[in-house]
Design a protein around this motif. Sequence first.
Motif, mmCIF file in Angstrom:
data_model
loop_
_atom_site.group_PDB
_atom_site.id
_atom_site.type_symbol
_atom_site.label_atom_id
_atom_site.label_comp_id
_atom_site.label_asym_id
_atom_site.label_seq_id
_atom_site.Cartn_x
_atom_site.Cartn_y
_atom_site.Cartn_z
ATOM 1 N N GLY A 1 -5.733 4.834 -1.917
ATOM 2 C CA GLY A 1 -6.588 3.669 -2.100
ATOM 3 C C GLY A 1 -5.854 2.421 -2.521
ATOM 4 O O GLY A 1 -6.463 1.353 -2.649
ATOM 5 N N GLU A 2 -4.520 2.531 -2.734
ATOM 6 C CA GLU A 2 -3.746 1.369 -3.152
ATOM 7 C C GLU A 2 -3.766 0.285 -2.085
ATOM 8 O O GLU A 2 -3.728 0.568 -0.889
ATOM 9 C CB GLU A 2 -2.304 1.799 -3.438
ATOM 10 N N ARG A 3 -3.814 -0.962 -2.527
ATOM 11 C CA ARG A 3 -3.817 -2.102 -1.623
ATOM 12 C C ARG A 3 -2.479 -2.826 -1.707
ATOM 13 O O ARG A 3 -1.888 -2.920 -2.788
ATOM 14 C CB ARG A 3 -4.969 -3.059 -1.952
ATOM 15 N N ILE A 4 -1.997 -3.324 -0.566
ATOM 16 C CA ILE A 4 -0.710 -4.005 -0.534
ATOM 17 C C ILE A 4 -0.854 -5.325 0.199
ATOM 18 O O ILE A 4 -1.800 -5.548 0.959
ATOM 19 C CB ILE A 4 0.380 -3.152 0.146
ATOM 20 N N ASP A 5 0.117 -6.227 -0.026
ATOM 21 C CA ASP A 5 0.137 -7.481 0.716
ATOM 22 C C ASP A 5 1.253 -7.436 1.754
ATOM 23 O O ASP A 5 1.994 -6.455 1.855
ATOM 24 C CB ASP A 5 0.294 -8.684 -0.211
ATOM 25 N N ALA A 6 1.377 -8.497 2.521
ATOM 26 C CA ALA A 6 2.267 -8.500 3.683
ATOM 27 C C ALA A 6 3.744 -8.360 3.333
ATOM 28 O O ALA A 6 4.538 -7.893 4.161
ATOM 29 C CB ALA A 6 2.043 -9.779 4.500
ATOM 30 N N ASP A 7 4.158 -8.774 2.128
ATOM 31 C CA ASP A 7 5.585 -8.717 1.792
ATOM 32 C C ASP A 7 5.951 -7.505 0.939
ATOM 33 O O ASP A 7 7.035 -7.446 0.358
ATOM 34 C CB ASP A 7 6.015 -10.006 1.096
ATOM 35 N N ALA A 8 5.080 -6.509 0.877
ATOM 36 C CA ALA A 8 5.376 -5.290 0.107
ATOM 37 C C ALA A 8 6.517 -4.518 0.770
ATOM 38 O O ALA A 8 6.652 -4.490 1.991
ATOM 39 C CB ALA A 8 4.127 -4.415 0.012
ATOM 40 N N GLU A 9 7.343 -3.894 -0.087
ATOM 41 C CA GLU A 9 8.407 -3.023 0.413
ATOM 42 C C GLU A 9 7.887 -1.591 0.398
ATOM 43 O O GLU A 9 7.558 -1.054 -0.664
ATOM 44 C CB GLU A 9 9.662 -3.126 -0.461
ATOM 45 N N VAL A 10 7.821 -0.982 1.566
ATOM 46 C CA VAL A 10 7.251 0.361 1.685
ATOM 47 C C VAL A 10 8.312 1.320 2.212
ATOM 48 O O VAL A 10 9.034 1.003 3.173
ATOM 49 C CB VAL A 10 6.025 0.369 2.631
ATOM 50 N N ARG A 11 8.398 2.481 1.559
ATOM 51 C CA ARG A 11 9.320 3.526 1.999
ATOM 52 C C ARG A 11 8.573 4.838 2.180
ATOM 53 O O ARG A 11 7.748 5.207 1.338
ATOM 54 C CB ARG A 11 10.466 3.717 0.996
ATOM 55 N N ILE A 12 8.872 5.529 3.286
ATOM 56 C CA ILE A 12 8.324 6.861 3.543
ATOM 57 C C ILE A 12 9.489 7.835 3.538
ATOM 58 O O ILE A 12 10.445 7.681 4.310
ATOM 59 C CB ILE A 12 7.579 6.923 4.889
ATOM 60 N N ASP A 13 9.435 8.807 2.649
ATOM 61 C CA ASP A 13 10.525 9.783 2.488
ATOM 62 C C ASP A 13 11.863 9.073 2.280
ATOM 63 O O ASP A 13 12.910 9.507 2.786
ATOM 64 C CB ASP A 13 10.608 10.716 3.699
ATOM 65 N N GLY A 14 11.818 7.952 1.555
ATOM 66 C CA GLY A 14 13.039 7.220 1.218
ATOM 67 C C GLY A 14 13.485 6.207 2.250
ATOM 68 O O GLY A 14 14.406 5.426 1.994
#
Length: 288
Positions: free
Chosen positions: A39-52
């Motif tokens: 349910g977390e909300r993010i904005d366009a400049d968020a840094e996202v990592r999947i499995d590092g």
Amino acid sequence: MTEKLQKVLARSGHGSRREIEAKIAAGRIRVNGQVAQLGERIDADAEVRIDGHAVSVKPPEEVICRVLMYHKPEGELCTRKDPEGRPTVYDRLPKMQGARWVAVGRLDVNTSGLLLFTTDGELANRLMHPSQQIEREYAVRVFGEVDEAMLQRLRKGVQLEDGPAKFETIRVAGGEGINRWFHVTLKEGRNREVRRLWESQQVQVSRLMRIRYGNIPLESGLPQGGWAELPLEQVNYLRAEVNLAAEKRSFLDPRHSEPKHRRFAKIRKATAKQRERQKSNKDKKRQR
């Protein structure tokens, strides 16, 4: 403006919403260095990592929804990787940077025919949801005596281990005696449902092929193991079916289209080469 993490990642082509929610629940996704929450909300400049691994987060205007039609052969698995090294439906799909193909449902290893893939995980999630009731049509060859009373039961509904099920329509499509072909339609995609419905009547399915999804038929002449990109009209038909906004752009350029017979001849040649490579790799493994 912020959006839910799973929605943004699905739209950006990193999996279906359901797959992404499972990864969030397992702690495999981080946002700005912190473990993400459902349910977390993010904005366009968020840094996202999947499995590092850092992944791209794209705003809606930068995403082009693509959909492929794939003619699945028997023997291929609907999984990204198989620990035993068996062929999967993803092996032949075109490679992409910064996104990946998401399968719209599954076909079991012994079923062939039409399988759709999209870069839009939200579209895939909605198309797979039971509430959408999108019709699927299958050509099925059965072995055993079939009478009208049996067909009526299958149309009316029978009880399976996971609840009642039925065929919306059943049409005789050829054959004679105890080997006959039927075309059947369903409005859901439960595991092995076509096979289990026939088996409930003590009839064995010997061949099964999906030939239509909604109003999109398996394109005549598309060879097994081959794929074709859907034109914008068909992409937007699928989006409209699940209440998503129409796509305005396409990877297909109508100014550079080529005749179907020439396009499919190239696909047949490419799939034949790939089969030869797979056979060669298997032979090398046996010799080691």
